[in-house]
Design an enzyme around this catalytic site. Structure first.
Site, PDB file in Angstrom:
ATOM      1  N   ARG A 232      38.880  36.254  45.695  1.00  0.00           N
ATOM      2  CA  ARG A 232      38.759  34.834  45.422  1.00  0.00           C
ATOM      3  C   ARG A 232      37.277  34.495  45.381  1.00  0.00           C
ATOM      4  O   ARG A 232      36.493  35.018  46.178  1.00  0.00           O
ATOM      5  CB  ARG A 232      39.410  34.000  46.533  1.00  0.00           C
ATOM      6  CG  ARG A 232      40.928  33.984  46.519  1.00  0.00           C
ATOM      7  CD  ARG A 232      41.475  33.146  45.369  1.00  0.00           C
ATOM      8  NE  ARG A 232      42.911  33.011  45.432  1.00  0.00           N
ATOM      9  CZ  ARG A 232      43.783  33.812  44.796  1.00  0.00           C
ATOM     10  NH1 ARG A 232      43.358  34.804  44.049  1.00  0.00           N
ATOM     11  NH2 ARG A 232      45.075  33.596  44.897  1.00  0.00           N
ATOM     12  N   GLU A 261      37.307  27.768  39.140  1.00  0.00           N
ATOM     13  CA  GLU A 261      37.936  28.312  37.915  1.00  0.00           C
ATOM     14  C   GLU A 261      38.766  27.218  37.245  1.00  0.00           C
ATOM     15  O   GLU A 261      39.386  26.422  37.939  1.00  0.00           O
ATOM     16  CB  GLU A 261      38.864  29.473  38.289  1.00  0.00           C
ATOM     17  CG  GLU A 261      38.124  30.649  38.882  1.00  0.00           C
ATOM     18  CD  GLU A 261      39.078  31.713  39.422  1.00  0.00           C
ATOM     19  OE1 GLU A 261      40.280  31.663  39.105  1.00  0.00           O
ATOM     20  OE2 GLU A 261      38.621  32.584  40.166  1.00  0.00           O
ATOM     21  N   HIS A 279      40.068  35.868  35.718  1.00  0.00           N
ATOM     22  CA  HIS A 279      41.111  35.963  36.752  1.00  0.00           C
ATOM     23  C   HIS A 279      42.353  36.672  36.190  1.00  0.00           C
ATOM     24  O   HIS A 279      43.450  36.128  36.188  1.00  0.00           O
ATOM     25  CB  HIS A 279      41.487  34.574  37.297  1.00  0.00           C
ATOM     26  CG  HIS A 279      42.156  34.616  38.632  1.00  0.00           C
ATOM     27  ND1 HIS A 279      41.922  33.709  39.626  1.00  0.00           N
ATOM     28  CD2 HIS A 279      43.067  35.476  39.145  1.00  0.00           C
ATOM     29  CE1 HIS A 279      42.662  33.992  40.686  1.00  0.00           C
ATOM     30  NE2 HIS A 279      43.374  35.065  40.419  1.00  0.00           N
TER      31      HIS A 279
HETATM   32  C1  8YV Z   1      47.397  34.712  40.131  1.00  0.00           C
HETATM   33  C2  8YV Z   1      46.396  35.771  42.033  1.00  0.00           C
HETATM   34  O1  8YV Z   1      48.384  34.226  40.910  1.00  0.00           O
HETATM   35  O2  8YV Z   1      48.142  36.893  43.111  1.00  0.00           O
HETATM   36  C3  8YV Z   1      47.179  36.159  43.222  1.00  0.00           C
HETATM   37  O3  8YV Z   1      46.815  35.713  44.306  1.00  0.00           O
HETATM   38  O4  8YV Z   1      45.340  35.254  42.135  1.00  0.00           O
HETATM   39  C4  8YV Z   1      46.920  36.017  40.678  1.00  0.00           C
HETATM   40  O5  8YV Z   1      47.878  36.998  40.619  1.00  0.00           O
HETATM   41  C5  8YV Z   1      47.819  34.875  38.713  1.00  0.00           C
HETATM   42  O6  8YV Z   1      46.718  34.573  37.976  1.00  0.00           O
HETATM   43  C6  8YV Z   1      48.982  34.026  38.321  1.00  0.00           C
HETATM   44  O7  8YV Z   1      48.609  32.727  38.207  1.00  0.00           O
END
Ligand code: 8YV
Length: 313
Positions: A232, A261, A279
């Site tokens: 993150r 983002e 991402h």
């Molecule tokens: C997002 C992610 O959820 O799993 C996570 O924590 O950051 C990613 O897999 C993905 O971009 C779906 O929105």
């Protein structure tokens, strides 16, 4: 009988929407021009919330949907979900662990190889005819055999470490606790930073890790280190990262995640030694199908009165 209402917070692939629509009446928040008005209108009909890692759910959303007793997250990271607010309201929260682990680790290595071996630069070198005009490209940096330091040796960190073993790397990690692994442990990212060539971040997001890779850690990096983040943006003191890129202290960075983002700091696009990714670490058809199926399985279990496959502890 009417299908229960499902609030869909962010856009999902058609295959998920089709599957969800068989079971639920979908309310697509992301299509609403006025979120608050949409929630005021549809909130009373909502029985479940489907959200995404980066979008989460706040207390106001929960209050607007008082009949929702589950938040199913499409993603492993639940840092954008107000977990205390969910707990206080008796709302279950589920996520999609494990199914995305290997893809995220693949992306970590893709970004590492792309930066160290200058893959985007080489691609441009060929495409623009520079190769034919000027001859060989500059030399890049070796990856195999280097010292890699992993911030956060959870499921994804371990998958990265397994790949690093295949690359003959010297592996160390930092985290809250020492794990039963044959890798060197460091109590903090700052303690590990000067000892590695590759600084790889795979810690979970959230309040507990906000700014974990702080000024002390970034300034302690060995000159010429390569910096990769697939966790993150919030884990990193981004201003210090930018300063380290500007000064040349960090040789290169591969970044899949950022503060703010998708409207990220435009300065990142000005660095030729940074490889940017939107991402996308879990963004393969195979993994996204598995994430969608697991999210649906959690929703089905909730409405079927069965144990949730992947509740968030
Ligand atoms: C997002 C992610 O959820 O799993 C996570 O924590 O950051 C990613 O897999 C993905 O971009 C779906 O929105």
């Amino acid at each position: 009988m009417d299908k229960p209402g499902l609030l869909v917070v962010g856009v999902l692939p058609d295959w998920d929407l089709t599957a969800l629509a068989q079971r639920f009446t979908l309310h697509l928040l992301y299509e609403a021009p006025d979120r608050a008005a949409f929630l005021a209108q549809h909130g009373p009909a909502i029985r479940a919330i489907a959200t995404k890692g980066e979008l989460g759910a706040d207390a106001a959303m929960m209050d607007a949907c008082p009949g929702a007793k589950i938040i199913a997250c499409y993603g492993v990271g639940v840092d954008a979900i107000d977990l205390p607010a969910a707990l206080a309201r008796g709302i279950a929260v589920t996520n999609t662990p494990d199914v995305l682990t290997e893809d995220v680790a693949d992306m970590a290595f893709a970004l590492l190889l792309a930066t160290a071996r200058a893959i985007p630069e080489g691609d441009a070198y060929v495409r623009t005819g520079t190769w034919a005009r000027q001859g060989p490209m500059r030399l890049a940096t070796r990856v195999w055999g280097k010292r890699i330091g992993i911030v956060g040796l959870g499921r994804i960190g371990r998958a990265i470490a397994r790949r690093a073993e295949g690359f003959g790397m010297d592996i160390s990690y930092s985290g809250r606790t020492r794990k039963d692994v044959p890798y060197a442990f460091h109590a903090s990212p700052a303690a590990m930073a000067p000892l590695v060539d590759i600084f790889m971040i795979s810690a979970a997001g959230g309040a507990g890790t906000a700014g974990l890779v702080d000024r002390a850690a970034i300034e302690a990096l060995a000159p010429g280190a390569i910096f990769v983040n697939v966790s993150r943006g919030s884990v990193v003191d981004e201003a210090t990262l930018v300063a380290a890129l500007r000064s040349g202290r960090i040789a290169a960075a591969g970044l899949d995640v950022f503060h703010n983002e998708p409207a990220i700091d435009p300065v990142f696009a000005t660095f030729p030694n940074v490889v940017l990714s939107p991402h996308q670490a879990s963004g393969t058809v195979e993994t996204r199908k598995a994430m969608g199926a697991l999210m649906l399985a959690n929703l089905e279990a909730h409405f079927g009165g069965k144990p949730l496959p992947t509740p968030v502890a």
